[in-house]
Motif scaffolding. Structure first.
Motif: not given
Length: 414
Positions: A231-232, A237-238, A244-246, A371-380
């Motif tokens: 997400a950004f 500005l995407l 989007s990150e938020i 400008r920022n970037i996030a990663l969402l990770i589904n996993g235990k």
């Protein structure tokens, strides 16, 4: 007694071992940079060294190396120097290198254009993000050979690698790399023109192959398959089709049913830097989670002790079900290093199976101007590793519960 290994000895040993290392066997790994003399609290066997991971990636580059970072700060004899040398070595063996930084001058930083002057195959650009969107190019990431991606809270600074607590992740995925390179290429062109209108066409380019919440990548590990998507920021500005990150951040918090463990350097509900007013989106999501019975724990750094931000954190701590602690990393006894000794991570874990790692501090401008970037990770498995790290900090000597009647002061850091 703990034996302290001289820093350059350790870095050189890592560099030598990496040169002979085989290619990555895994498609996913967490990484962290640990402040000197805090290893006994922060070291986790499942989270690797940021410097080592970066060196591995750069030394294995065969075709392209794209780096986006707020700034670069190198110092001879310190931890970033072998990484700078590895970038130059990659360029000399034919790798096409692009490096993008913000145009803002940061005290103690190196001019990347001078740092890589006259090097073959290395292009450097600076983007005036204040002119483009009112913020800064705050993301810190790398893409190798259009398939190997790293995302970090760590700036490309020797201090970030040795005196600041930072957290990151590496993912081997051409699909994810393509999506992130779409943002890199947009900013690369903006850095040339510093005029978003000239690149409006890039914002409207839609590719169905972009990785999103609805189209996550699947990364197989030893015991499970992870679902990952980026997400950004900033919202305005995407390129078309990315998340989007938020919106993704709020959505992740809204999913919480049992636990929410959050850590960030700074957290504020007040708009600043040109815009004024109150910003309640993130606070409301946290409060609503607590009202659902979610156990919320938040760690912020002592750099957040300034007013009015510390008052905002005190207010958060009054919400039933929300507990707040302030982190203070002890100063070095033998020398003072400006802008160091702080916890700089930006992450949270939801219900022990969703991890959220970002380059954003939790203030309005990071989501709407920068400008920022996030990663969402589904996993235990990733959630388990991050929970162990969080719990060690929460229960360790560096964090203390926020006190409503205490008059907090910002530590000296410049």
């Amino acid at each position: 007694m703990i034996k302290i290994i001289p820093l350059m000895t350790l870095v050189l040993a890592i560099s030598i071992s990496v040169m002979a290392a085989p290619k990555h066997e895994s498609s996913f790994e967490l990484m962290q940079a640990i402040p000197q003399h805090t290893e006994q609290i922060f070291y986790q066997p499942g989270i690797h060294s940021t410097a080592k991971v970066w060196l591995n990636m750069i030394n294995q580059a065969q075709h392209t190396l794209d780096i986006g970072t707020f700034y670069i700060a190198n110092k001879p004899g310190e931890a970033l120097e072998p990484i700078i040398a590895a970038i130059k070595s990659a360029a000399h063996r034919g790798v096409k290198v692009r490096i993008l930084t913000d145009s803002m001058h940061i005290g103690g930083s190196s001019d990347p254009q001078k740092l890589f002057a006259s090097e073959p195959n290395i292009q450097v650009r600076k983007i005036d993000f204040a002119k483009v969107s009112g913020g800064v190019m705050h993301a810190k990431y790398m893409v190798v050979d259009q398939r190997n991606v790293s995302l970090n809270s760590a700036n490309w600074s020797w201090i970030s690698l040795t005196q600041i607590h930072n957290l990151g992740v590496r993912v081997l995925s051409p699909e994810l790399a393509k999506t992130i390179l779409g943002i890199f290429n947009l900013d690369w062109r903006l850095a040339k023109h510093n005029n978003s209108a000239q690149d409006h066409a890039l914002l409207n380019q839609h590719q169905s192959s972009k990785v999103t919440e609805l189209r996550p990548i699947k990364i197989k590990t030893a015991n499970e398959t992870l679902l990952i998507h980026p997400a950004f920021s900033p919202v305005g500005l995407l390129s078309q089709g990315v998340d989007s990150e938020i919106s993704q951040m709020l959505g992740a918090i809204n999913q919480a049913q049992h636990s929410l463990k959050m850590q960030v350097m700074t957290f504020s509900g007040f708009k600043k830097y040109g815009y004024v007013g109150y910003w309640s989106e993130l606070q409301d999501a946290i409060a609503n989670a607590a009202m659902r019975g979610v156990k919320v724990q938040i760690i912020v750094s002592d750099w957040n002790n300034k007013h009015p931000d510390i008052n905002f954190m005190k207010m958060l701590s009054l919400i039933p079900g929300v507990r707040v602690k302030i982190s203070t990393i002890p100063a070095l006894e033998d020398r003072y290093i400006p802008y160091s000794r702080v916890e700089h991570e930006k992450y949270f874990v939801v219900d022990n199976d969703l991890s959220y790692l970002t380059t954003s501090n939790w203030e309005w401008g990071y989501f709407y101007n920068s400008r920022n970037i996030a990663l969402l990770i589904n996993g235990k498995q990733p959630a388990r590793a991050l929970n162990r790290l969080f719990d060690a900090d929460w229960n360790g000597p560096y964090t203390q519960p926020i006190k409503l009647n205490h008059d907090y002061r910002v530590p000296k850091h410049n």
